[in-house]
Structure formats: C-alpha cells, structure tokens
Write an enzyme that holds these catalytic residues in place. Sequence first.
Site, PDB file in Angstrom:
ATOM      1  N   CYS A  93       0.833  -1.174  -0.004  1.00  0.00           N
ATOM      2  CA  CYS A  93      -0.062   0.033  -0.115  1.00  0.00           C
ATOM      3  C   CYS A  93       0.955   1.118  -0.072  1.00  0.00           C
ATOM      4  CB  CYS A  93      -1.079  -0.137   1.122  1.00  0.00           C
ATOM      5  SG  CYS A  93      -2.507   1.137   0.889  1.00  0.00           S
ATOM      6  N   ARG A 126     -12.222   6.252  -2.322  1.00  0.00           N
ATOM      7  CA  ARG A 126     -11.472   5.344  -1.570  1.00  0.00           C
ATOM      8  C   ARG A 126     -11.759   3.848  -1.612  1.00  0.00           C
ATOM      9  NH1 ARG A 126      -7.624   7.170   1.844  1.00  0.00           N
ATOM     10  NH2 ARG A 126      -6.733   5.445   3.094  1.00  0.00           N
ATOM     11  N   HIS A 190      -3.292  -5.759   2.333  1.00  0.00           N
ATOM     12  CA  HIS A 190      -2.942  -5.948   3.944  1.00  0.00           C
ATOM     13  C   HIS A 190      -3.515  -7.375   4.142  1.00  0.00           C
ATOM     14  CE1 HIS A 190      -2.164  -1.590   4.163  1.00  0.00           C
ATOM     15  NE2 HIS A 190      -3.003  -1.469   3.504  1.00  0.00           N
TER      16      HIS A 190
END
Length: 235
Positions: A93, A126, A190
Amino acid sequence: MNGGLQIVWVYPDLLSTYGDRGNMLILAHRARARGIPAQTVEVRSDQRLPEQGDIYLLGGGEDGPQALAAQRLLNDGGLARAAANRAVVFAVCAGYQLLGSSFFAKGDKCPGLDMIDISSDRGPSRAVGELAGDVDPTLGLPPLTGFENHGGRTHLGPGVKPLLRVTTGVGNDGVTEGAWSETILGTYAHGPALARNPALADLLLCWATGEQSLGPLDDTWPDRLRAERLTAVGR
Ligand SMILES: NC(=O)CC[C@H](N)C(=O)O
C-alpha cells in the site's frame, strides 16, 4: 545470505497499518520451519537502514507518515542500494506507492524512490474492502486474497508486470493489482498479505535464498483462512 536470512522491517514507526508487521513474522516462521535461520530487524525512521538485509518489508501508512517515510528513505538511499544488490523488497500500500516515481499525499504530489516503474495519483473514491484476483501465471501462485484501504490509484509502466488481475476490489485501478519486477514486489493487499497468502511468502523466501522450492509445511490454518476469505468473495 551470510549464515541466515536477515529480514528488515522498514520504519515500524511510520509504515505499519492493518497488521502489516505480520508479514515479517510469517516470513521468519516459514524460513525457520525449513531450517533456515532467520533474524528480524526493525529499523525506525530515525535510524540508518542496513544495506546487507536479504528481505526488506514496507507496510501501509496514512498520507502524512507515508510522505515522511519517502523523504527519509530518499535521504538514506540504503533501500535502493540494497535492491540494486538484488535484495528482495516486499511493499504494501503506502510502501508500494512510495517505491514508484511519485504519489499523492494530502493533496501534494510527492517524489518517490523510483525503484519500480509505477506512479500513483488519487482515485475518485477510497477503495476499502476485500481484494482478490488471479496472480500473474509466471509466478505460479494460487489466487491472492487481501484487504485494501487506500485513496491512491497506481499506473504501471512497461518496466513492471501487474501482480494480478482483480476479481474483487480495486487494487491499482479496478483491473490490475500490485506490480513486480526482478526481486521487488508491491501490492495493495493488507491482511497481513503473507498470512493470507503463504505461497507468496514462500516465493519471496525462494527469491531471497536462491532455492527453486521449499519443503512443504502444515498449512491447515492458513488454508482455512484462505478458503473462508475467498468464499466470502464468491471464489
Ligand atoms: N493504507 C495505506 O497504506 C494508504 C496509502 C495511501 N495513503 C493512500 O491512501 O492511498
């Protein structure tokens, strides 16, 4: 690899969201379970990065810490030198974005380390949620499962290959996810990514040790986790 594997966790004080430090624990565990001695080193952003590491790990971070991490890594120069000596770099990320030529943080365009041929800008919304897809077949890995939470979108140049084709989530741009070139691999996943994708951990260990393959491990628990997460996204 002098007498064991050195795994370097880069800037735990700035880059370590959503359990990304677990990537270090998984790598050390999977190396030691094969009889490969592994040492883990955590290097804070006010310390010099050692350049003799075998695997460097970067995690996610919010915009402010991400921009600071990029600045300090650029000043330090050690990560780029280690990668030029074929150290393995696995970045998640914010850590992935800052390996490219530029990224956006808090509305500003920031210079990256220019270690791989990517650049990142901002997306319309997002990207938050499960991330899954089919990995580049040349890497020989099963489908990837992860969790993403980022505002950036990443554009790949001809010098890198996408890590996967997205089937759930957004990744780079809704079509591809992550990028890899030589021994540098970046992803938005993640989870931590290497707990959810032990075959990816083993690929990084093979790159670092020069082994073609590693002995099998009892992956009952990671397999259950993978099945549960992949079923949740209809795979
Ligand atoms: N989770 C993260 O690492 C976020 C990275 C970056 N700050 C973005 O929002 O795109």
